[in-house]
Design an enzyme around this catalytic site. Structure first.
Site, PDB file in Angstrom:
ATOM      1  N   ASN A  17      21.396  43.175 -85.995  1.00 46.51           N
ATOM      2  CA  ASN A  17      20.174  43.985 -85.993  1.00 46.51           C
ATOM      3  C   ASN A  17      19.280  43.467 -87.121  1.00 46.51           C
ATOM      4  O   ASN A  17      19.565  43.700 -88.288  1.00 46.51           O
ATOM      5  CB  ASN A  17      20.569  45.460 -86.220  1.00 46.51           C
ATOM      6  CG  ASN A  17      19.366  46.369 -86.400  1.00 46.51           C
ATOM      7  OD1 ASN A  17      18.227  45.971 -86.153  1.00 46.51           O
ATOM      8  ND2 ASN A  17      19.614  47.595 -86.820  1.00 46.51           N
ATOM      9  N   LYS A  35      16.319  44.293 -87.793  1.00 50.27           N
ATOM     10  CA  LYS A  35      15.404  45.331 -88.282  1.00 50.27           C
ATOM     11  C   LYS A  35      13.981  44.784 -88.397  1.00 50.27           C
ATOM     12  O   LYS A  35      13.577  43.960 -87.586  1.00 50.27           O
ATOM     13  CB  LYS A  35      15.915  45.905 -89.602  1.00 50.27           C
ATOM     14  CG  LYS A  35      17.376  46.347 -89.500  1.00 50.27           C
ATOM     15  CD  LYS A  35      17.839  47.141 -90.661  1.00 50.27           C
ATOM     16  CE  LYS A  35      19.318  47.478 -90.486  1.00 50.27           C
ATOM     17  NZ  LYS A  35      19.846  48.295 -91.547  1.00 50.27           N
ATOM     18  N   HIS A  86      19.742  54.441 -83.950  1.00 43.72           N
ATOM     19  CA  HIS A  86      20.156  53.908 -85.254  1.00 43.72           C
ATOM     20  C   HIS A  86      19.863  54.963 -86.319  1.00 43.72           C
ATOM     21  O   HIS A  86      18.871  55.702 -86.213  1.00 43.72           O
ATOM     22  CB  HIS A  86      19.400  52.609 -85.545  1.00 43.72           C
ATOM     23  CG  HIS A  86      19.939  51.903 -86.751  1.00 43.72           C
ATOM     24  ND1 HIS A  86      19.585  52.254 -88.029  1.00 43.72           N
ATOM     25  CD2 HIS A  86      20.833  50.892 -86.862  1.00 43.72           C
ATOM     26  CE1 HIS A  86      20.243  51.482 -88.877  1.00 43.72           C
ATOM     27  NE2 HIS A  86      21.000  50.638 -88.195  1.00 43.72           N
ATOM     28  N   GLU A 124      18.545  54.815 -89.074  1.00 44.70           N
ATOM     29  CA  GLU A 124      17.197  54.744 -89.659  1.00 44.70           C
ATOM     30  C   GLU A 124      16.173  55.427 -88.753  1.00 44.70           C
ATOM     31  O   GLU A 124      15.231  56.056 -89.232  1.00 44.70           O
ATOM     32  CB  GLU A 124      16.829  53.277 -89.927  1.00 44.70           C
ATOM     33  CG  GLU A 124      17.594  52.750 -91.128  1.00 44.70           C
ATOM     34  CD  GLU A 124      17.915  51.268 -91.085  1.00 44.70           C
ATOM     35  OE1 GLU A 124      17.303  50.532 -90.300  1.00 44.70           O
ATOM     36  OE2 GLU A 124      18.801  50.852 -91.865  1.00 44.70           O
ATOM     37  N   GLU A 176      28.510  53.924 -87.273  1.00 40.00           N
ATOM     38  CA  GLU A 176      27.894  53.420 -88.495  1.00 40.00           C
ATOM     39  C   GLU A 176      27.800  54.546 -89.526  1.00 40.00           C
ATOM     40  O   GLU A 176      26.837  55.325 -89.509  1.00 40.00           O
ATOM     41  CB  GLU A 176      26.494  52.898 -88.201  1.00 40.00           C
ATOM     42  CG  GLU A 176      26.465  51.749 -87.232  1.00 40.00           C
ATOM     43  CD  GLU A 176      25.252  50.865 -87.480  1.00 40.00           C
ATOM     44  OE1 GLU A 176      25.440  49.698 -87.782  1.00 40.00           O
ATOM     45  OE2 GLU A 176      24.125  51.359 -87.386  1.00 40.00           O
ATOM     46  N   GLY A 228      23.765  49.015 -95.488  1.00 41.98           N
ATOM     47  CA  GLY A 228      22.902  48.350 -96.474  1.00 41.98           C
ATOM     48  C   GLY A 228      23.246  48.684 -97.915  1.00 41.98           C
ATOM     49  O   GLY A 228      22.468  48.402 -98.826  1.00 41.98           O
ATOM     50  N   SER A 257      27.647  47.307 -93.774  1.00 39.29           N
ATOM     51  CA  SER A 257      28.018  46.264 -94.744  1.00 39.29           C
ATOM     52  C   SER A 257      29.160  45.371 -94.253  1.00 39.29           C
ATOM     53  O   SER A 257      30.062  45.019 -95.014  1.00 39.29           O
ATOM     54  CB  SER A 257      28.360  46.897 -96.102  1.00 39.29           C
ATOM     55  OG  SER A 257      27.227  47.583 -96.607  1.00 39.29           O
TER      56      SER A 257
END
Ligand code: PEP
Length: 255
Positions: A12, A14, A99, A101, A171, A177, A217
């Site tokens: 991904n 992003k 996702h 985010e 996730e 991240g 990660s």
């Protein structure tokens, strides 16, 4: 590695990479993973780079194209959105949905994600549906409750056949991240829990076939151990997918 389900490893990207940078990345990736047959490899560039990346992997036998999001609507007055028909013009096969985010910044709900999943499947594309708890939820003992709500809500209304075309990505938000990876045991436990919910929602056979990716990660040095877990069937990779060598090493170390 002898896995029950074929591994699926998706990158991904992003909101990173210009068209030129995206092309350079995918060209290098093609060379790096030329011989890999054991893994379904997916790259998810930003929308602006889909066309160029699509042309670059047209002949590729092992790299497929994914999008990072899509509208639940097919056309019309939805400023700033992109629809499935537009993705299909670039031979997109997979779409990441929900996702964390997007759940956080765009306030995407489970109900919306399930609408999108149905639309994606209705157009013969494959959704990658993301779920995962925050650190506060994990520490508050709410992990299972949160995962169950997200899995049931985001996949609501799908048939078993549609579920066979769907990938789930676990996730944990606290691992995205941050450099903090879930331990292999934490990942395995969450994946087994998710598979159990799928068995209750659909049936044992369907649940056994669904691929559940781990994301958070993932790096070349932890990929092998994570992938060796029984219920971990691949990875959704953010940061480490932005460089061809590290993404390729994750793929190769997972085999
Ligand atoms: C992600 O955003 O899906 C992700 C897993 O990111 P990272 O690998 O950078 O943690």
């Amino acid at each position: 590695m002898n896995k029950e389900r074929k591994l699926i490893i998706a990158g991904n990207w992003k909101m990173n990479k210009t068209v030129a940078e995206a092309l350079a990345l995918v060209k290098n990736l093609k060379l790096e993973v030329e011989k890999v047959k054991e893994v379904d490899i997916v790259v998810c560039p930003p929308f602006a780079a889909l066309e160029s990346v699509s042309k670059e992997i047209l002949e590729s036998k092992n790299i497929r194209l994914g999008a990072q999001n899509v509208s639940e609507n097919n056309f019309g007055a939805y400023t700033g959105e992109i629809c499935i028909g537009m993705l299909k013009e670039f031979s997109v096969r997979y779409v990441i949905l929900g996702h964390s985010e997007r759940r956080q910044y765009q306030k995407e709900s489970d109900a919306l994600i399930s609408k999108k999943a149905k639309a994606v499947l209705g157009a013969s594309l494959k959704p990658i549906v993301c779920v995962g708890e925050t650190l506060a939820e994990r520490e508050g003992g709410l992990m299972e409750k949160v995962l169950e709500t997200q899995v049931r809500g985001s996949l609501a209304g799908l048939t078993s056949e549609q579920m066979n075309e769907t990938t789930v990505a676990y996730e944990p938000v606290w691992a995205i991240g941050t450099g903090k990876t879930a331990t292999t045991q934490q990942a395995q436990d969450a994946h087994a829990f998710i598979r159990g919910i799928l068995a209750k929602m659909f049936d044992e056979n369907t649940a056994r076939k669904v691929r559940i990716q781990y994301g958070g990660s993932v790096k070349p040095n932890n990929a092998h151990e994570l992938m060796s877990q029984q219920d971990v069937d691949g990875a959704l990779v953010g940061g480490a997918a932005l460089e061809a060598r590290s993404f390729a090493d994750i793929i190769k170390n997972s085999i």
